[in-house]
Design an enzyme around this catalytic site. Structure first.
Site, mmCIF file in Angstrom:
data_model
loop_
_atom_site.group_PDB
_atom_site.id
_atom_site.type_symbol
_atom_site.label_atom_id
_atom_site.label_comp_id
_atom_site.label_asym_id
_atom_site.label_seq_id
_atom_site.Cartn_x
_atom_site.Cartn_y
_atom_site.Cartn_z
ATOM 1 N N ASP A 244 -7.773 7.215 -12.989
ATOM 2 C CA ASP A 244 -7.952 8.628 -13.340
ATOM 3 C C ASP A 244 -7.997 9.509 -12.094
ATOM 4 O O ASP A 244 -7.924 10.728 -12.202
ATOM 5 C CB ASP A 244 -9.218 8.833 -14.180
ATOM 6 C CG ASP A 244 -10.451 8.275 -13.513
ATOM 7 O OD1 ASP A 244 -10.483 7.064 -13.229
ATOM 8 O OD2 ASP A 244 -11.383 9.046 -13.241
ATOM 9 N N ASP A 254 -9.523 14.238 -6.288
ATOM 10 C CA ASP A 254 -10.885 13.812 -6.592
ATOM 11 C C ASP A 254 -11.616 13.298 -5.360
ATOM 12 O O ASP A 254 -11.856 12.101 -5.191
ATOM 13 C CB ASP A 254 -10.911 12.785 -7.736
ATOM 14 C CG ASP A 254 -10.882 13.485 -9.087
ATOM 15 O OD1 ASP A 254 -10.559 14.681 -9.115
ATOM 16 O OD2 ASP A 254 -11.172 12.841 -10.109
HETATM 17 P P1 AMP Z 1 -15.026 11.094 -10.719
HETATM 18 O O1 AMP Z 1 -15.849 9.985 -10.193
HETATM 19 O O2 AMP Z 1 -15.262 12.389 -10.008
HETATM 20 O O3 AMP Z 1 -13.580 10.767 -10.813
HETATM 21 O O4 AMP Z 1 -15.556 11.332 -12.208
HETATM 22 C C1 AMP Z 1 -15.406 10.382 -13.228
HETATM 23 C C2 AMP Z 1 -15.643 11.018 -14.575
HETATM 24 O O5 AMP Z 1 -17.005 11.465 -14.684
HETATM 25 C C3 AMP Z 1 -14.783 12.246 -14.840
HETATM 26 O O6 AMP Z 1 -14.422 12.219 -16.193
HETATM 27 C C4 AMP Z 1 -15.721 13.394 -14.526
HETATM 28 O O7 AMP Z 1 -15.352 14.574 -15.185
HETATM 29 C C5 AMP Z 1 -17.059 12.849 -14.993
HETATM 30 N N1 AMP Z 1 -18.199 13.478 -14.286
HETATM 31 C C6 AMP Z 1 -18.556 13.292 -13.010
HETATM 32 N N2 AMP Z 1 -19.630 14.014 -12.698
HETATM 33 C C7 AMP Z 1 -19.975 14.709 -13.801
HETATM 34 C C8 AMP Z 1 -21.013 15.652 -14.140
HETATM 35 N N3 AMP Z 1 -21.914 16.059 -13.254
HETATM 36 N N4 AMP Z 1 -21.044 16.121 -15.394
HETATM 37 C C9 AMP Z 1 -20.144 15.730 -16.323
HETATM 38 N N5 AMP Z 1 -19.168 14.863 -16.083
HETATM 39 C C10 AMP Z 1 -19.063 14.354 -14.836
HETATM 40 MG MG MG Z 2 -12.039 11.695 -11.304
#
Ligand code: AMP
Ligand code: MG
Length: 472
Positions: A244, A254
């Site tokens: 993702d 990201d």
């Molecule tokens: P990432 O590690 O940034 O790629 O995030 C992985 C997933 O977790 C993605 O779907 C993000 O949108 C979700 N996510 C990460 N942090 C948050 C947060 N503080 N609130 C809601 N969703 C989150």
């Molecule tokens: Mg992500």
């Protein structure tokens, strides 16, 4: 001047299965921390009222033409498939056409909950926002394909993590937010028509010359191969190469627990959640190939004869490691001043990395010092390096522009972890001087600048950052 963003939205027209429309949560007391004027100019975004910009780039005010939505996607996280991820703390405001004729997404990150937030609060705090601002813009200046940052706004709210922290919103700009995981989302649900629609959209938006799903796969492979080689050439570790977080456009996306290495170590890991070292520095090429295989698996499902396509897809994937190596070799040849090609170059470069590893040398500074003729001084025990240097000198004899090439290929400055940490600490205390100075110096990372010696210096033992966090 009233803020004007010339929106021209296309993703929203794909239909409701691709996203959920969602408004941002209005920030209590937004104030503008930073606005990226050169990027705004590229995007043809105009305006100079800081209060209005703070409201728009925190999500308090929805600008004319915006159509905020959270995108749906799935993804393999550390190798495990999660069929439902999606923008949990991000909202796509819409798209604009830049002066360069390219289409760009404008997205808020940290503007509140969405239907994909799961347990999260949808918010971001100041630390990761400033981190992404500085690192993404530095990557761009280094010449690495990347999403960029248009604005950072403090929300005036407290975000709760281990304790209370100042809230912030980042405005991210990407040539799209299509991910490997976007394709996996529809493939896993067996939604073949949506998968076809997404494939056509991705081709039209990014690779208009591609004919069909397998040619899209090949184009993504080439873009990702170039990206990974570029990361390796500047010592960048993404840290969370989940599918993702793997973009179809081939941009770095990201920024979480990513980091640049100081001391060279092939097995370097910073991310606190990467306990097995899956995303270690030297593993990145292998993981990129693995991610491409996941894209292939998803794409194939729309074809009439998936069995036949498997063979061709497999060949496309199998070619990726050597494509990464070819680009890696081209970039590292330049890092040691070579324009010509000779057998033994791969070994010469690998041996330098080995010497650096054994000598606990600073990756960025050694390469830069090669151009400046001062590398030998940087080793505690220079024996290994001196032996390598005499081989290199011999190899260099046929080169005309070695010094100029090395200076254009080896940055003086990278966003070093310990300076990023210091910058976040001072910003939380209300002082944005270091944030602004890092942004300024890192705009021209290949040029030595007065008064920036501290940004060049590797960390002292007590300054070394050993772990980085998603920190969202
Ligand atoms: P990432 O590690 O940034 O790629 O995030 C992985 C997933 O977790 C993605 O779907 C993000 O949108 C979700 N996510 C990460 N942090 C948050 C947060 N503080 N609130 C809601 N969703 C989150
Ligand atoms: Mg992500």
């Amino acid at each position: 001047m009233v803020l004007h963003i010339p929106f021209d939205n296309s993703y929203a027209q794909l239909g409701s299965g691709f996203f959920t429309k969602q408004s941002p949560e209005p920030a209590i007391a937004p104030s503008l921390i930073a606005f990226n004027l050169p990027l705004a100019d590229l995007l043809q975004v105009t305006g100079n009222d800081r209060a209005e910009m703070a409201e728009v780039f925190s999500g308090k005010q929805i600008p004319a033409g915006a159509d905020p939505l959270a995108q749906a996607y799935a993804g393999h996280q550390f190798g495990n498939f999660n069929p439902q991820l999606g923008d949990g703390r991000a909202l796509l405001l819409g798209e604009v056409l830049g002066r360069d004729g390219k289409r760009y997404d404008i997205q808020l990150k940290g503007s509140g909950r969405t239907p994909y937030s799961r347990q999260g609060d949808g918010k971001a705090w100041l630390g990761p926002v400033l981190r992404e601002y500085v690192i993404s813009e530095a990557m761009h200046a280094l010449g690495v394909p990347t999403t960029r940052t248009l604005a950072a706004v403090a929300t005036g709210e407290t975000v709760w993590r281990e304790g209370g922290l100042p809230g912030a919103v980042l405005t991210r700009v990407a040539s799209s937010h299509l991910r490997v995981g976007t394709f996996q989302y529809f493939a896993a649900r067996g939604e073949t028509e949506a998968l076809k629609k997404l494939t056509a959209y991705a081709i039209q938006r990014h690779y208009p010359q591609a004919r069909g799903a397998l040619e899209l796969l090949r184009a993504v492979r080439d873009a990702q191969a170039g990206l990974i080689a570029a990361w390796m050439s500047v010592g960048f570790i993404h840290g969370v190469m989940n599918t993702d977080n793997c973009s179809i456009s081939g941009e770095t996306i990201d920024y979480g627990p990513c980091a640049f290495m100081d001391q060279y170590r092939a097995d370097q890991v910073f991310s606190s959640i990467d306990r097995m070292g899956r995303y270690a520095f030297a593993n990145q090429p292998k993981i990129a190939v693995w991610n491409l295989a996941q894209l292939a698996t998803a794409l194939i499902q729309q074809l009439d004869n998936p069995q036949e396509a498997v063979e061709e897809a497999t060949a496309i994937i199998h070619a990726m490691p050597s494509l990464i190596e070819v680009e890696w070799l081209r970039l590292f040849r330049r890092k040691i001043g070579l324009e010509t090609i000779a057998t033994g170059d791969l070994e010469l470069i690998s041996d330098l990395l080995q010497v650096m590893s054994e000598g606990e040398a600073d990756f960025t500074n050694i390469f830069r010092a090669l151009a400046e003729g001062t590398a030998v001084e940087q080793f505690k025990d220079p024996t290994g390096f001196e032996a390598w240097q005499s081989r290199w000198m011999k190899r260099r004899q046929v080169e005309q522009n070695a010094e100029a090439i090395m200076q254009a290929s080896n940055p003086v400055y990278i966003p070093r972890n310990h300076k990023i940490e210091e910058m976040i600490g001072t910003a939380v205390a209300g002082d944005f001087t270091l944030f602004e100075r890092m942004g300024q110096v890192l705009q021209t990372p290949y040029v030595e600048q007065d008064g920036a010696e501290d940004l060049r210096r590797p960390p002292e033992p007590n300054e070394v950052v050993r772990a980085t966090f998603c920190g969202t």
